[in-house]
Scaffold this motif. Structure first.
Motif, short mmCIF file in Angstrom:
data_model
loop_
_atom_site.label_atom_id
_atom_site.label_comp_id
_atom_site.label_asym_id
_atom_site.label_seq_id
_atom_site.Cartn_x
_atom_site.Cartn_y
_atom_site.Cartn_z
N UNK A 63 35.31 34.25 36.37
CA UNK A 63 35.61 35.75 36.63
C UNK A 63 34.49 36.84 36.34
N UNK A 64 33.56 36.12 35.57
CA UNK A 64 32.36 37.17 35.29
C UNK A 64 31.43 37.09 36.26
N UNK A 65 31.24 38.33 36.98
CA UNK A 65 30.66 38.55 38.28
C UNK A 65 29.17 38.13 37.78
N UNK A 66 28.49 38.90 36.74
CA UNK A 66 27.14 38.50 36.21
C UNK A 66 26.85 37.26 35.93
N UNK A 67 27.82 36.44 35.40
CA UNK A 67 27.43 34.98 35.18
C UNK A 67 27.18 34.27 36.62
N UNK A 119 45.65 39.32 36.72
CA UNK A 119 44.24 39.50 37.25
C UNK A 119 44.05 38.46 38.41
N UNK A 120 43.79 38.88 39.51
CA UNK A 120 43.88 38.14 40.81
C UNK A 120 42.87 37.04 40.89
N UNK A 121 43.27 35.78 41.35
CA UNK A 121 42.41 34.66 41.33
C UNK A 121 42.09 33.93 40.14
N UNK A 122 42.50 34.09 38.99
CA UNK A 122 42.38 33.68 37.62
C UNK A 122 43.49 32.62 37.63
N UNK A 123 42.81 31.18 37.31
CA UNK A 123 43.92 30.15 37.01
C UNK A 123 43.84 30.03 35.62
N UNK A 130 40.99 32.26 45.41
CA UNK A 130 41.40 33.65 44.96
C UNK A 130 42.84 34.06 45.00
N UNK A 131 43.59 33.02 45.49
CA UNK A 131 45.19 33.18 45.50
C UNK A 131 45.81 33.18 44.10
N UNK A 132 46.70 33.97 43.93
CA UNK A 132 47.48 33.85 42.77
C UNK A 132 46.72 34.61 41.62
N UNK A 133 47.39 34.61 40.39
CA UNK A 133 46.81 35.49 39.36
C UNK A 133 47.66 35.04 38.10
N UNK A 134 46.85 35.40 36.99
CA UNK A 134 47.14 35.29 35.69
C UNK A 134 47.28 36.56 34.88
N UNK A 135 48.38 36.99 34.29
CA UNK A 135 48.64 38.30 33.66
C UNK A 135 47.84 39.43 34.66
N UNK A 145 46.99 30.56 29.16
CA UNK A 145 45.74 30.65 28.31
C UNK A 145 44.61 30.74 29.58
N UNK A 146 44.01 31.81 29.83
CA UNK A 146 43.05 31.81 30.71
C UNK A 146 41.49 31.11 30.41
#
Length: 566
Positions: free
Chosen positions: A118-122, A259-263, A252-257, A98-99
């Protein structure tokens, strides 16, 4: 006292002692289960022996308070190796990630707050509230860390290029030299692809204090403090400790589905990771036994393993033994005295198992309402989805909390990472109520002003943490229905973590790669032939990664085939 034993496969205890196993895994943590799955897929007969009533080790879900399912120790997922998820088809076996977006929230007492994700604009908009300079620098910072992670990533899935420790055949020596040469050649190619500037920056990151790295990038105290917590998580280190900078890579290590760096959270809690791996292991033929405590590793002529002795005196025979326990528990407490070389045992004993971490799992009747958000809603908002940083608005505050622990005192203003998995997972708490995890630093193993065995002392510290949260979210303390508290001694006693260290041993630069668990034995083997280390005390270290288990299993399978050829 004899305790009833049962297997998660439905097999009875008698089956454990009826035959000699190819491999026995001591401990049903996620690494042990991963090793078992790969060994069984490789054709070996495998038994996993778990001391507790539930599998998972530190990656476990338990219903301590009726209706509330706690991820008692580990609480977030990102590091689990993609190759393991793919090889073992963990999605098919029940793993659902669950992201989190946003993924980070830092409230401030002055009424401001910082959201990141993960939202760069935010990110740009949020950081700009504190510093335009930092808003521009932040994407470059993340990109640099991603390049460094790209350099390190292949190392995680590889056995370190260790020298052979025993008398080997010419073929074995040649094979080992070819592997080591190929390994270092890959590293040189990767270093060349990074270029000299990035390599110098990478070395600076590895050796520097986190505070120096972050001060060179940013000017905002809140942003630096938010990122600095990544560098000290689970350790006794300060942000000013040399070598703490490399842990910033966890950002930034790791990934979810993919997507790098997403816990992410895991549906059903972190125990669902262990259950999915266990299901894959059982499908491959592994048998898993709970409530089975190993008291000793049995050795023939003090040179080769022949099985394990259980706490009730039962013997289980096996050709290979893989220990998911800590290096100290494995080599000092389970292996009989005088079996291992004195120099090796001394190195294991002298490793750093210190911890200053406490985990509090709470059942609450409502979500915390953060004053800086100026909202009053019963449903989760953006501030509830990610990791909430409490008590760390500057790196100086993080250092002060550490300094208290260095003087033997639990931090007066602890550094708290709060997560609310029930904000995105409705399977772990009753409707309208929530599960909250508090990961707290710094709490010495043996406080100089009291004892964690004293209920009054424990309660006082828990209330100190709750009152700190009250400063940011008034009324939080009154929402607590019940809680479960694990201090370093509790983590050692209940979960089996020596010293309460969540990584099975410190993750300093002197305890990684070719020096994990100790110099000369980084390839999962040990001086006792047939005994291997497959837990977080082996390369590449701690976190819910699975890599030590997978890598160790591959080494065992290589040794099994070599013995068969002979």
């Amino acid at each position: 006292m004899w305790r009833r034993r049962f297997s998660t496969t439905g097999n009875d205890f008698g089956q454990l002692t009826m035959k000699k196993w190819d491999a026995v895994v001591i401990g049903g943590g996620h690494n042990g289960l991963t090793a078992a799955a790969y060994l069984a897929r490789g054709g070996l007969s495998v038994a996993v022996l778990e001391r507790r009533h539930v599998i998972g080790g530190a990656a476990v879900t338990e219903e301590i308070v009726p209706g509330f399912k706690f991820s008692r120790c580990s609480y977030l997922q990102s590091l689990l190796r993609p190759c393991i998820i793919r090889d073992l088809e963990l999605g098919k076996h029940g793993l659902k990630l669950l992201k989190r977006s946003p993924s980070s929230f830092t409230p401030c007492l002055d009424g401001r707050y910082l959201l990141l994700g993960p939202d760069q604009e935010l990110n740009h908009s949020e950081i700009s509230k504190f510093s335009k300079h930092d808003a521009e620098a932040y994407p470059r910072y993340e990109k640099q860390l991603e390049r460094f992670c790209g350099f390190m990533d292949p190392l995680l899935d590889a056995t370190p290029p260790e020298s052979l420790q025993d008398v080997s055949s010419f073929t074995d020596k040649l094979s080992n030299k070819m592997y080591n040469s190929a390994f270092w050649a890959r590293c040189l190619r990767q270093a060349a692809s990074l270029g000299q500037k990035d390599m110098v920056d990478f070395m600076d990151l590895l050796l520097s204090p986190a505070s120096k790295v972050l001060n060179n990038w940013f000017e905002s105290d809140v942003l630096k403090a938010t990122l600095a917590t990544d560098a000290v998580i689970g350790s006794t280190a300060s942000v000013h400790t040399p070598g703490s900078g490399y842990v910033l890579l966890h950002h930034v290590m790791g990934e979810t589905d993919g997507e790098h760096g997403v816990w992410s959270y895991v549906e059903g809690g972190m125990g669902s990771v262990s259950m999915a791996i266990a299901n894959a292991a059982k499908e491959a033929g592994t048998q898993i036994f709970t409530n089975v405590e190993v008291s000793e590793v049995l050795a023939e002529d003090s040179s080769v393993v022949k099985g394990v002795l259980l706490a009730d005196g039962t013997r289980v025979e096996s050709s290979f033994i893989l220990s998911n326990a800590t290096p100290y528990r494995t080599f000092v407490e389970l292996v009989p005295t005088n079996v291992l070389p004195e120099k090796f045992v001394d190195a294991i004993k002298n490793s750093d198992y210190s911890s200053a971490t406490t985990k509090i799992n709470l059942a609450v009747d409502k979500l915390p309402q953060f004053q800086c958000c100026n909202t009053k809603h019963s449903s989760p908002g953006p501030e509830h989805f990610g990791t909430i940083h409490i008590g760390a608005e500057s790196m100086d505050e993080v250092h002060s909390a550490c300094h208290d622990a260095e003087n033997g005192l639990p931090s007066r203003r602890p550094v708290i990472e709060m997560t609310i998995p029930s904000a995105v997972d409705n399977t772990i708490s009753p409707p309208g109520k929530h599960v909250i995890n508090l990961f707290i630093q710094y709490t010495p193993y043996k406080p100089s002003n009291g004892s964690w065995e004293d209920p009054t002392y424990r309660e006082a510290y828990a209330q100190r943490c709750f009152k700190l949260i009250d400063e940011y979210a008034p009324g939080f303390s009154s929402s607590v229905i019940s809680y479960d508290m694990l201090t370093p001694p509790d983590l050692e006693r209940d979960i089996g973590l020596t010293g309460g260290n969540i990584f099975h041993g410190a993750m300093g630069l002197d305890s990684l790669f070719l020096m994990r668990p100790v110099k000369g034995w980084s390839n999962y083997r040990s001086p006792l032939k047939g005994l291997y280390l497959c837990g977080s005390g082996a390369h590449p270290g701690g976190g819910v990664m699975g890599a030590p288990g997978r890598n160790a299993a591959h080494v065992v399978l290589q040794d099994f085939k070599r013995i068969e050829r002979k």
